[in-house]
Design a protein around this motif. Structure first.
Motif, PDB file in Angstrom:
ATOM      1  N   VAL A  13       0.755  -1.154   0.107  1.00 29.71           N
ATOM      2  CA  VAL A  13       0.053   0.073   0.020  1.00 29.71           C
ATOM      3  C   VAL A  13       0.980   1.271   0.079  1.00 29.71           C
ATOM      4  N   PHE A  14       0.618   2.376  -0.775  1.00 26.94           N
ATOM      5  CA  PHE A  14       1.484   3.561  -0.713  1.00 26.94           C
ATOM      6  C   PHE A  14       0.986   4.480  -0.096  1.00 26.94           C
ATOM      7  N   GLY A  15       1.848   5.049   0.782  1.00 26.41           N
ATOM      8  CA  GLY A  15       1.176   6.228   1.774  1.00 26.41           C
ATOM      9  C   GLY A  15       1.889   7.516   1.122  1.00 26.41           C
ATOM     10  N   TYR A  16       1.294   8.612   0.901  1.00 23.32           N
ATOM     11  CA  TYR A  16       1.757   9.904   0.489  1.00 23.32           C
ATOM     12  C   TYR A  16       1.374  11.017   1.249  1.00 23.32           C
ATOM     13  N   GLY A  17       0.245  10.504   2.092  1.00 23.70           N
ATOM     14  CA  GLY A  17      -0.198  11.873   2.772  1.00 23.70           C
ATOM     15  C   GLY A  17      -0.201  11.557   4.340  1.00 23.70           C
ATOM     16  N   SER A  18      -1.194  11.491   5.073  1.00 26.99           N
ATOM     17  CA  SER A  18      -1.385  11.063   6.594  1.00 26.99           C
ATOM     18  C   SER A  18      -0.826   9.547   6.669  1.00 26.99           C
ATOM     19  N   LEU A  19      -0.900   8.733   5.665  1.00 27.63           N
ATOM     20  CA  LEU A  19      -0.573   7.279   5.818  1.00 27.63           C
ATOM     21  C   LEU A  19       1.031   7.402   6.065  1.00 27.63           C
ATOM     22  N   ILE A  20       1.738   8.387   5.674  1.00 30.23           N
ATOM     23  CA  ILE A  20       3.143   8.411   5.891  1.00 30.23           C
ATOM     24  C   ILE A  20       3.554   8.295   7.500  1.00 30.23           C
ATOM     25  N   TRP A  21       2.740   9.130   8.322  1.00 29.60           N
ATOM     26  CA  TRP A  21       3.162   9.133   9.691  1.00 29.60           C
ATOM     27  C   TRP A  21       1.936   8.449  10.467  1.00 29.60           C
ATOM     28  N   LYS A  22       0.943   8.107   9.985  1.00 31.07           N
ATOM     29  CA  LYS A  22      -0.224   7.334  10.967  1.00 31.07           C
ATOM     30  C   LYS A  22      -0.922   6.241   9.821  1.00 31.07           C
ATOM     31  N   PRO A  23      -0.197   5.174   9.555  1.00 29.18           N
ATOM     32  CA  PRO A  23      -0.818   4.391   8.702  1.00 29.18           C
ATOM     33  C   PRO A  23      -2.109   3.468   9.277  1.00 29.18           C
ATOM     34  N   SER A  48     -13.920  16.081   7.633  1.00 29.51           N
ATOM     35  CA  SER A  48     -14.108  15.195   8.984  1.00 29.51           C
ATOM     36  C   SER A  48     -12.760  15.250   9.580  1.00 29.51           C
ATOM     37  N   HIS A  49     -11.706  14.569   9.089  1.00 27.78           N
ATOM     38  CA  HIS A  49     -10.289  14.623   9.792  1.00 27.78           C
ATOM     39  C   HIS A  49      -9.662  15.627   9.932  1.00 27.78           C
ATOM     40  N   ARG A  50      -9.515  16.651   9.095  1.00 26.34           N
ATOM     41  CA  ARG A  50      -8.797  17.884   9.345  1.00 26.34           C
ATOM     42  C   ARG A  50      -9.775  19.266   8.778  1.00 26.34           C
ATOM     43  N   GLY A  51     -11.054  19.017   8.944  1.00 24.66           N
ATOM     44  CA  GLY A  51     -11.773  20.388   8.872  1.00 24.66           C
ATOM     45  C   GLY A  51     -13.290  19.647   9.176  1.00 24.66           C
ATOM     46  N   LEU A  92     -12.729   2.340   5.155  1.00 20.97           N
ATOM     47  CA  LEU A  92     -13.297   3.221   5.988  1.00 20.97           C
ATOM     48  C   LEU A  92     -12.808   4.563   5.989  1.00 20.97           C
ATOM     49  N   ARG A  93     -11.803   4.626   6.399  1.00 21.11           N
ATOM     50  CA  ARG A  93     -10.825   6.072   6.437  1.00 21.11           C
ATOM     51  C   ARG A  93     -10.662   6.581   5.018  1.00 21.11           C
ATOM     52  N   GLU A  94     -10.284   5.924   4.164  1.00 24.74           N
ATOM     53  CA  GLU A  94     -10.001   6.880   2.866  1.00 24.74           C
ATOM     54  C   GLU A  94     -11.138   6.664   2.069  1.00 24.74           C
ATOM     55  N   CYS A  95     -11.982   5.683   1.828  1.00 25.83           N
ATOM     56  CA  CYS A  95     -13.091   5.838   0.931  1.00 25.83           C
ATOM     57  C   CYS A  95     -14.416   6.249   1.566  1.00 25.83           C
ATOM     58  N   LEU A  97     -15.043   7.884   4.455  1.00 23.02           N
ATOM     59  CA  LEU A  97     -14.764   9.232   5.133  1.00 23.02           C
ATOM     60  C   LEU A  97     -14.052   9.870   4.096  1.00 23.02           C
ATOM     61  N   GLY A  98     -13.052   9.720   3.600  1.00 21.89           N
ATOM     62  CA  GLY A  98     -12.379  10.674   2.728  1.00 21.89           C
ATOM     63  C   GLY A  98     -12.699  10.981   1.472  1.00 21.89           C
ATOM     64  N   GLY A  99     -13.407   9.993   0.872  1.00 25.12           N
ATOM     65  CA  GLY A  99     -13.879  10.312  -0.777  1.00 25.12           C
ATOM     66  C   GLY A  99     -12.769   9.726  -1.472  1.00 25.12           C
ATOM     67  N   TYR A 100     -11.942   9.026  -1.335  1.00 26.93           N
ATOM     68  CA  TYR A 100     -10.876   8.664  -2.154  1.00 26.93           C
ATOM     69  C   TYR A 100     -11.324   7.157  -3.056  1.00 26.93           C
ATOM     70  N   THR A 101     -10.656   7.175  -4.089  1.00 33.05           N
ATOM     71  CA  THR A 101     -10.822   5.680  -4.714  1.00 33.05           C
ATOM     72  C   THR A 101      -9.487   5.072  -4.738  1.00 33.05           C
ATOM     73  N   ILE A 120      -3.002   2.116  -4.242  1.00 28.63           N
ATOM     74  CA  ILE A 120      -2.963   3.573  -3.937  1.00 28.63           C
ATOM     75  C   ILE A 120      -4.433   4.341  -3.685  1.00 28.63           C
ATOM     76  N   TYR A 121      -4.588   4.959  -2.846  1.00 28.52           N
ATOM     77  CA  TYR A 121      -5.850   5.791  -2.488  1.00 28.52           C
ATOM     78  C   TYR A 121      -5.622   7.176  -2.858  1.00 28.52           C
ATOM     79  N   SER A 122      -6.547   7.551  -3.758  1.00 25.19           N
ATOM     80  CA  SER A 122      -6.270   8.959  -4.436  1.00 25.19           C
ATOM     81  C   SER A 122      -7.777   9.503  -4.476  1.00 25.19           C
ATOM     82  N   GLU A 155      -0.955  20.624  11.116  1.00 22.93           N
ATOM     83  CA  GLU A 155      -0.461  19.215  11.426  1.00 22.93           C
ATOM     84  C   GLU A 155      -0.173  18.462  10.282  1.00 22.93           C
ATOM     85  N   TYR A 156      -1.195  18.318   9.545  1.00 28.04           N
ATOM     86  CA  TYR A 156      -1.343  17.331   8.479  1.00 28.04           C
ATOM     87  C   TYR A 156      -0.322  17.714   7.238  1.00 28.04           C
ATOM     88  N   VAL A 157      -0.272  18.908   6.903  1.00 28.33           N
ATOM     89  CA  VAL A 157       0.683  19.450   6.016  1.00 28.33           C
ATOM     90  C   VAL A 157       2.403  19.557   6.530  1.00 28.33           C
TER      91      VAL A 157
END
Ligand SMILES: N[C@@H](CCC(=O)N[C@@H](CS)C(=O)NCC(=O)O)C(=O)O
Length: 279
Positions: A13-23, A48-51, A92-95, A97-101, A120-122, A155-157
């Motif tokens: 699984v690829f992490g390039y956002g919060s998955l980098i520090w919080k898988p 949800s998570h940051r707004g 749950l977290r990405e799709c 709540l987060g709107g990722y595919t 990848i979740y994007s 914090e996220y960025v």
């Protein structure tokens, strides 16, 4: 390619956002590397998570950009249980709540010839939270004020920028570092100073009337009180300075998502423990 019956299934699984520090899931191995043909942009709204829906934050997504690379981490999942746990958490977290595919791409490991296929979740432009192209000034303005139940959007960025500076100091990523500097400048103008060290992020309001008795630092979803009685007025922010600030709010109890079917006491979204969130 389905694994043969006697072969242990595995995936990356690829992490390039919060998955980098919080898988948020267990994994067997993690490696640093990149995918090609994309750029990291903070053009995904977060309510949800940051707004909130009143004041959406901004989180990372990938946009097609032929000559670009996105650096991050690839996490190796081995065995049905580890794969199922991660997929359940990320769906749950990405799709939801987060709107990722999801899609797969080739991941190039740093300083190696090896490549692996990563999941990848994007956020694609057709999801309702996608903001479309925004300038770094627009994104910085939104991020500097947004916060959700996982904490302040800054914090996220800043944690993504921190990862890149620490592990890939020679990789240029103008958009990210310009955004980081604008956020730090905005927060300073808003009267805050930023503290970010070893994953502890918090914000302090530069209010001389404030009693710096307890500085609540948010550390991976749990709150740790830090005595700040010895806090000295801090010089203006320079990039990379470590100064002290307030913690960002912990999860609101009603926002936690616990898997009541298991005895796991960890919130599926922010990793804080049920006991802490109840206190
Ligand atoms: N899919 C990207 C972005 C993941 C991401 O940041 N997702 C948000 C959900 S919208 C999240 O989990 N945020 C948790 C947090 O903000 O602490 C990655 O691979 O890291």
């Amino acid at each position: 390619m389905p694994s043969s019956p006697h072969e242990t299934p595995s995936m990356w699984v690829f992490g390039y956002g919060s998955l980098i520090w919080k898988p948020g899931f267990t994994y067997t191995e993690k490696i640093i590397g990149f995918i090609e043909g994309y750029a990291r942009r903070f053009w995904q709204g977060s309510i949800s998570h940051r707004g909130t829906s009143e004041y959406p934050g901004r989180v990372a997504t990938l946009v097609k950009e032929n000559e670009s690379k996105v650096w991050g981490l690839a996490y190796l999942l081995v065995g049905d249980d580890q794969i199922a746990e991660a997929m359940d958490h990320l769906d749950l977290r990405e799709c939801t709540l987060g709107g990722y595919t999801t899609f797969t791409e080739t991941f190039y490991q740093k300083d190696k010839e090896d490549t692996v296929s990563v999941w990848i979740y994007s956020a694609t432009p057709d999801n309702h939270l996608y903001t479309g192209p925004e300038t770094v000034e627009q994104v910085a303005h939104q991020v500097s004020k947004a916060r959700g139940f996982c904490g302040h959007n800054a914090e996220y960025v800043l944690k993504i920028a921190n990862f890149m500076q620490q592990h890939l100091p020679n990789v240029e990523e103008d958009d990210l570092y310009t955004l980081e500097k604008l956020i730090l400048k905005n927060l300073e103008q808003m009267g805050f100073t930023v503290y970010l060290k070893d994953h502890v992020f918090s914000l302090i309001e530069n209010n001389p009337d404030l009693e710096y008795g307890e500085n609540m630092a948010l550390h991976n979803g749990s709150l740790q009180a830090e005595k700040t009685s010895n806090l000295k007025p801090v010089p203006p922010l320079q990039h990379g300075r470590k100064v002290r600030v307030y913690g960002t709010p912990e999860c609101e109890p009603e926002n936690h998502l616990f898997d009541n079917a298991s005895d796991d006491e960890t919130c599926l979204i922010c990793n804080c423990s049920r006991m802490q969130s109840a206190s």
